[in-house]
Design an enzyme around this catalytic site. Structure first.
Site, mmCIF file in Angstrom:
data_model
loop_
_atom_site.group_PDB
_atom_site.id
_atom_site.type_symbol
_atom_site.label_atom_id
_atom_site.label_comp_id
_atom_site.label_asym_id
_atom_site.label_seq_id
_atom_site.Cartn_x
_atom_site.Cartn_y
_atom_site.Cartn_z
ATOM 1 C CG ASP A 21 -2.743 141.571 47.113
ATOM 2 O OD1 ASP A 21 -3.026 140.417 46.731
ATOM 3 O OD2 ASP A 21 -1.830 141.833 47.923
ATOM 4 C CG ASP A 25 0.647 138.534 45.720
ATOM 5 O OD1 ASP A 25 -0.162 139.486 45.745
ATOM 6 O OD2 ASP A 25 0.701 137.723 44.774
ATOM 7 C CG ASP A 29 -5.630 138.770 43.998
ATOM 8 O OD1 ASP A 29 -6.772 139.222 44.199
ATOM 9 O OD2 ASP A 29 -4.784 138.589 44.910
ATOM 10 C CG ASP A 98 -5.393 143.750 26.726
ATOM 11 O OD1 ASP A 98 -4.947 143.867 25.570
ATOM 12 O OD2 ASP A 98 -5.431 144.676 27.553
ATOM 13 C CG ASP A 206 -1.182 145.200 23.043
ATOM 14 O OD1 ASP A 206 -1.425 146.187 23.751
ATOM 15 O OD2 ASP A 206 -0.018 144.797 22.797
ATOM 16 C CD GLU A 265 -2.454 150.065 22.124
ATOM 17 O OE1 GLU A 265 -1.944 150.875 22.908
ATOM 18 O OE2 GLU A 265 -2.010 148.911 21.968
ATOM 19 C CG HIS A 337 -2.356 149.650 30.593
ATOM 20 N ND1 HIS A 337 -3.360 149.750 29.637
ATOM 21 C CD2 HIS A 337 -1.348 148.964 29.995
ATOM 22 C CE1 HIS A 337 -2.963 149.147 28.535
ATOM 23 N NE2 HIS A 337 -1.760 148.658 28.716
ATOM 24 C CG ASP A 338 0.021 151.638 27.597
ATOM 25 O OD1 ASP A 338 0.602 150.899 28.413
ATOM 26 O OD2 ASP A 338 -0.489 151.217 26.531
HETATM 27 O O1 TEU Z 1 0.785 149.693 24.002
HETATM 28 C C1 TEU Z 1 1.188 150.192 22.775
HETATM 29 C C2 TEU Z 1 2.121 151.351 22.731
HETATM 30 O O2 TEU Z 1 2.932 151.427 21.855
HETATM 31 C C3 TEU Z 1 2.173 152.447 23.674
HETATM 32 O O3 TEU Z 1 1.002 152.882 24.139
HETATM 33 C C4 TEU Z 1 3.218 152.043 24.633
HETATM 34 O O4 TEU Z 1 2.659 151.718 25.836
HETATM 35 C C5 TEU Z 1 4.294 153.050 24.825
HETATM 36 O O5 TEU Z 1 3.920 153.946 25.816
HETATM 37 C C6 TEU Z 1 4.776 153.750 23.615
HETATM 38 O O6 TEU Z 1 5.560 154.833 23.969
HETATM 39 C C7 TEU Z 1 0.368 148.383 24.128
HETATM 40 C C8 TEU Z 1 0.002 148.103 25.560
HETATM 41 O O7 TEU Z 1 -1.098 148.883 25.911
HETATM 42 C C9 TEU Z 1 1.201 148.330 26.410
HETATM 43 O O8 TEU Z 1 0.933 148.224 27.775
HETATM 44 C C10 TEU Z 1 2.243 147.332 25.996
HETATM 45 O O9 TEU Z 1 3.438 147.596 26.675
HETATM 46 C C11 TEU Z 1 2.509 147.372 24.504
HETATM 47 O O10 TEU Z 1 1.337 147.458 23.719
HETATM 48 C C12 TEU Z 1 3.200 146.102 24.086
HETATM 49 O O11 TEU Z 1 2.322 145.020 24.203
#
Ligand code: TEU
Length: 570
Positions: A21, A25, A29, A98, A206, A265, A337-338
């Site tokens: 950042d 904030d 960024d 993305d 995505d 994905e 990030h998931d």
């Molecule tokens: O993620 C798809 C997805 O279904 C999973 O990985 C989800 O994050 C969740 O954990 C299921 O249990 C993609 C993106 O990477 C995610 O950040 C988004 O929230 C999602 O699609 C919707 O756009």
């Protein structure tokens, strides 16, 4: 298969919100990315994948887009993005955007128009359906079908004005686009071409295997004790998905001379479908993210935690290596990030954190496929020690908590699942140094900084040859310099060993062998493997020599490389 540039490439994922950042904030960024280009260059990555920076109400941190042609002010401006792309290119790093086109934000002008009523010219751009026959619209159970959203609750939202429902597989602020409508597809392809013309080097698409739905939207199976059908196989790889991707390829990428990267994905994808998506002959995608190896330690749902069994992980990864050996290509990843942090999940985030992080990196980078590093993974960042629901920001985590507690589950037990599995584990700020907010921000970070940033941070690692960072740099260099890493075939060794993850890659007379003790106990090396590696020099290891060929220390790994005779003679 014809040689491709991305077989030799390593991709680095930036989640801008949590990277750096510059305006205080508390939210990362584009300026923050610009400030850390040296970090990326030192690491040696070839491509940056930028998680969404488009304007968004941030219901799902930017995976809910209101304008595909701009940058959200929280991240900067379109001019900042252009500058970033230029500067990355100047350092020889490509940029992948993305692409979130299974759904938009409910605040996107397309949806606002669509929602204006049944007569709207855009009505059919989304999935509108009446209440189930014989029910009262708006009442529980009146949803058009029984699908549950990935983010808890029904996958339908009632619109009082029209008395109809719209479909949202994710949050109710993420209505699904109707790809059956050719106007929708045209609008998406136009937008993609606009980005390609802006010098973007590709897309991370995505949930791309959700875009085609059976227009009948048939009910799914509801598990015992649950209200809605769990989505998964039910909604992925729909009837027209390959047709759409072929069309997209033709409409957007045909004739583009620059090297591009197209990665999808693909939730719950099977090996057979992945072969289709990534078969070069078919011209759909270059590679996909499959999720199977991250499901080996879960029960009925992602919150249901089973003990980790290395053999299941190894078996799954090896099956994908074999399944995509002759056709297609794998994306190799642990973190994003998931996901919770891999060193906390499959490694040891205590005393042997560094060693196990290096082992996990070795096993990943040396497989056949294109490796992805998620920000912080190159430092061996760990999960966050969450203690209360107030510390979470992720919509999936919060919805799950609220729903389960409302249904009578023990809040502490729910919290324990979140601590292990919440996506926020991967979203805590990047740990640049040991200062109060880890050098991420001078303000109040939007998500707490992991207290271990005093030990685990970039400043401490980048110039230390023994660090997790340097080890990643060495792995990347190995891929760039030794063709066997990119091009070699894959054979799993010692497939029944309870601790070892060992495999061999061969290409053009060269032989690369990875031997990894995927456990916290000492492992004996079977004589067969000892002989196979006996005259093969070690090119990288996570424990200093001299190395005993008969045993491996806990989490020890070694990479042996016997060059081809031609290379040896040079
Ligand atoms: O993620 C798809 C997805 O279904 C999973 O990985 C989800 O994050 C969740 O954990 C299921 O249990 C993609 C993106 O990477 C995610 O950040 C988004 O929230 C999602 O699609 C919707 O756009």
């Amino acid at each position: 298969m014809a040689q491709k540039w991305w077989q030799f490439a390593v991709v680095y994922q930036i989640y801008p919100r949590s990277f750096a950042d510059t305006d205080g904030d508390g939210v990362g960024d584009l300026g923050g990315v610009l400030e850390h280009l040296d970090h990326l260059e030192k690491l040696g990555v070839d491509v940056v994948w930028l998680s969404p920076v488009y304007p968004s109400p941030m219901d799902d941190n930017g995976y809910d887009i209101t304008d595909y042609h701009d940058v959200d002010p929280v991240f900067g401006s379109l001019a900042d993005l252009d500058t970033l792309v230029k500067q990355l290119h100047a350092r020889g790093i490509k940029v992948v955007m993305d692409l979130v086109v299974n759904h938009t934000s409910d605040e996107h002008p397309w949806f606002i128009e669509s929602r204006s009523g049944p007569e709207s010219a855009n009505r059919d751009w989304y999935w509108w359906r009446p209440a189930r026959d014989g029910t009262v619209p708006g009442e529980p159970g009146a949803e058009p079908n029984n699908w549950g959203s990935f983010f808890s609750g029904p996958a339908w939202e009632y619109d009082e004005e029209s008395g109809d429902y719209y479909l949202h597989l994710f949050s109710k602020k993420q209505p699904d686009l109707n790809w059956e409508n050719p106007e929708v597809r045209r609008a998406v392809y136009d937008m993609m071409r606009w980005w390609v013309d802006r010098d973007i080097d590709g897309f991370r698409m995505d949930v791309i295997n959700l875009i085609s739905k059976d227009p009948a939207l048939p009910d799914g199976k509801v598990r015992l004790g649950e209200r809605f059908a769990t989505l998964g196989r039910q909604v992925v790889d729909g009837p027209r998905v390959h047709e759409y991707l072929t069309e997209m390829h033709r409409e957007v990428f045909a004739g583009v001379e620059r090297p591009l990267l197209l990665v999808g994905e693909t939730l719950d994808v099977s090996i057979d479908e992945a072969r289709k998506y990534t078969d070069q002959e078919r011209q759909e995608l270059d590679m996909v993210f499959q999720l199977e190896h991250l499901k080996i330690d879960r029960g009925a749902s992602k919150w249901d935690i089973l003990p980790f069994d290395m053999r299941l992980l190894r078996g799954s990864l090896a099956a994908w290596q074999e399944g995509l050996a002759d056709v297609g290509w794998n994306s190799l990843y642990w973190d994003n990030h998931d996901r919770p942090r891999v060193v906390s999940r499959f490694g040891d985030d205590g005393e042997l954190r560094e060693r196990s992080a290096k082992l996990l990196a070795t096993v990943l980078h040396m497989q056949r496929g294109t490796p992805y590093i998620y920000q912080g993974q190159e430092l061996g960042m760990t999960n966050f020690p969450f203690t209360s629901i107030e510390q979470f920001a992720d919509i999936e985590s919060i919805n799950y908590y609220e729903e389960s507690v409302a249904m009578g589950e023990d809040p502490e037990a729910v919290l324990a699942s979140l601590r292990a599995r919440s996506r926020d584990n991967g979203r805590t700020p990047m740990q640049w140094d040991d200062s109060p907010h880890a050098g991420f921000t001078t303000g109040r970070p939007w998500l707490p900084v992991n207290p271990n940033h005093q030990q685990v941070n970039a400043a401490r690692q980048v110039d230390d040859p023994a660090s997790v960072f340097s080890y990643h740099r060495d792995l990347i260099r190995l891929r760039h310099e030794e063709p066997v890493v990119a091009l070699g075939d894959f054979t799993l060794d010692e497939p029944d060993h309870p601790q070892l993850f060992a495999f061999t890659r061969r290409h053009d007379g060269a032989e690369l062998r990875v031997v990894a003790n995927f456990s916290g106990d000492i492992a004996e090396v079977p004589p067969r493997l000892q002989r196979a590696t006996a005259d093969s020099p070690i090119v990288l290891a996570n424990v200093d020599g001299p190395h005993d060929s008969t045993v491996l220390e806990p989490w020890e790994t070694r990479i042996h490389l016997r060059p081809s005779e031609a290379a040896a003679a040079r």
